[in-house]
Design a protein around this motif. Structure first.
Motif, PDB file in Angstrom:
ATOM      1  N   ALA A   7       0.662  -1.591  -0.173  1.00 16.17           N
ATOM      2  CA  ALA A   7       0.033   0.188   0.064  1.00 16.17           C
ATOM      3  C   ALA A   7       0.897   1.064   0.060  1.00 16.17           C
ATOM      4  O   ALA A   7       0.402   2.231  -0.840  1.00 16.17           O
ATOM      5  CB  ALA A   7      -0.621  -0.062   1.654  1.00 16.17           C
ATOM      6  N   SER A   8       1.993   0.979   0.628  1.00 16.48           N
ATOM      7  CA  SER A   8       3.095   2.044   0.366  1.00 16.48           C
ATOM      8  C   SER A   8       3.499   3.339  -0.064  1.00 16.48           C
ATOM      9  O   SER A   8       3.831   3.812  -0.960  1.00 16.48           O
ATOM     10  CB  SER A   8       3.413   2.473   1.952  1.00 16.48           C
ATOM     11  N   CYS A  10       1.737   2.171  -3.192  1.00 19.73           N
ATOM     12  CA  CYS A  10       0.925   1.992  -4.648  1.00 19.73           C
ATOM     13  C   CYS A  10       0.391   3.204  -5.115  1.00 19.73           C
ATOM     14  O   CYS A  10       0.084   4.594  -3.986  1.00 19.73           O
ATOM     15  CB  CYS A  10      -0.310   1.379  -4.590  1.00 19.73           C
ATOM     16  N   GLU A  27     -10.033  -0.884  -5.561  1.00 22.92           N
ATOM     17  CA  GLU A  27     -10.019   0.236  -5.060  1.00 22.92           C
ATOM     18  C   GLU A  27     -11.022   0.221  -3.535  1.00 22.92           C
ATOM     19  O   GLU A  27     -11.566   0.121  -3.387  1.00 22.92           O
ATOM     20  CB  GLU A  27     -10.184   1.465  -5.811  1.00 22.92           C
ATOM     21  N   VAL A  31      -6.477   3.141  -2.552  1.00 24.29           N
ATOM     22  CA  VAL A  31      -5.432   2.084  -2.329  1.00 24.29           C
ATOM     23  C   VAL A  31      -5.611   0.784  -3.352  1.00 24.29           C
ATOM     24  O   VAL A  31      -6.823   0.818  -2.774  1.00 24.29           O
ATOM     25  CB  VAL A  31      -4.943   2.057  -1.069  1.00 24.29           C
ATOM     26  N   LEU A  33      -5.636  -2.844  -3.774  1.00 23.40           N
ATOM     27  CA  LEU A  33      -5.642  -3.918  -3.258  1.00 23.40           C
ATOM     28  C   LEU A  33      -6.299  -5.769  -3.654  1.00 23.40           C
ATOM     29  O   LEU A  33      -6.722  -5.323  -4.540  1.00 23.40           O
ATOM     30  CB  LEU A  33      -7.026  -4.086  -1.554  1.00 23.40           C
ATOM     31  N   THR A  60       5.831  -3.461  -6.010  1.00 23.36           N
ATOM     32  CA  THR A  60       4.883  -3.183  -5.365  1.00 23.36           C
ATOM     33  C   THR A  60       3.975  -4.315  -5.299  1.00 23.36           C
ATOM     34  O   THR A  60       2.970  -4.688  -4.718  1.00 23.36           O
ATOM     35  CB  THR A  60       3.349  -1.741  -5.839  1.00 23.36           C
TER      36      THR A  60
END
Length: 73
Positions: A7-8, A10, A27, A31, A33, A60
Motif C-alpha cells: 500500500a505504501s 501504490c 480500490e 489504494v 488491494l 509493489t
C-alpha cells in the motif's frame, strides 16, 4: 501465495484493476488491494502475473508468503 499490493508504494493509478483476469483487485480509499480469495496468480491465464507486469512501480505487487500458493484445478 496470492499476490498483495504494498500500500505504501501504490500510486493509485488503477492500471492493475482492469488487467486482473480474476477480478481480484479493487480500490479502497485510493489504494488498490488484492483479494487473496480471488487471486489465482494468473495461473492458467498468463505466463506472468498481470498486476506485476502492468504496475509502474517495481516490487509493489508481490507474493504474500503468509498465504498458500494457488492450486490450478
Amino acid at each position: 501465495m496470492p499476490f498483495k499490493i504494498i500500500a505504501s508504494q501504490c500510486t493509485g493509478c488503477s492500471a492493475c484493476e482492469t488487467q486482473c483476469p480474476s477480478v481480484a483487485i479493487s480500490e479502497r480509499a485510493g489504494v488498490f488491494l488484492i483479494d487473496p480469495e480471488k487471486c489465482t496468480e494468473c495461473a492458467a491465464y498468463f505466463d506472468e502475473p498481470q498486476c506485476v507486469a502492468i504496475c509502474p512501480v517495481d516490487s509493489t505487487c508481490v507474493l504474500d508468503p503468509a498465504l498458500p500458493r494457488h492450486q490450478v484445478a
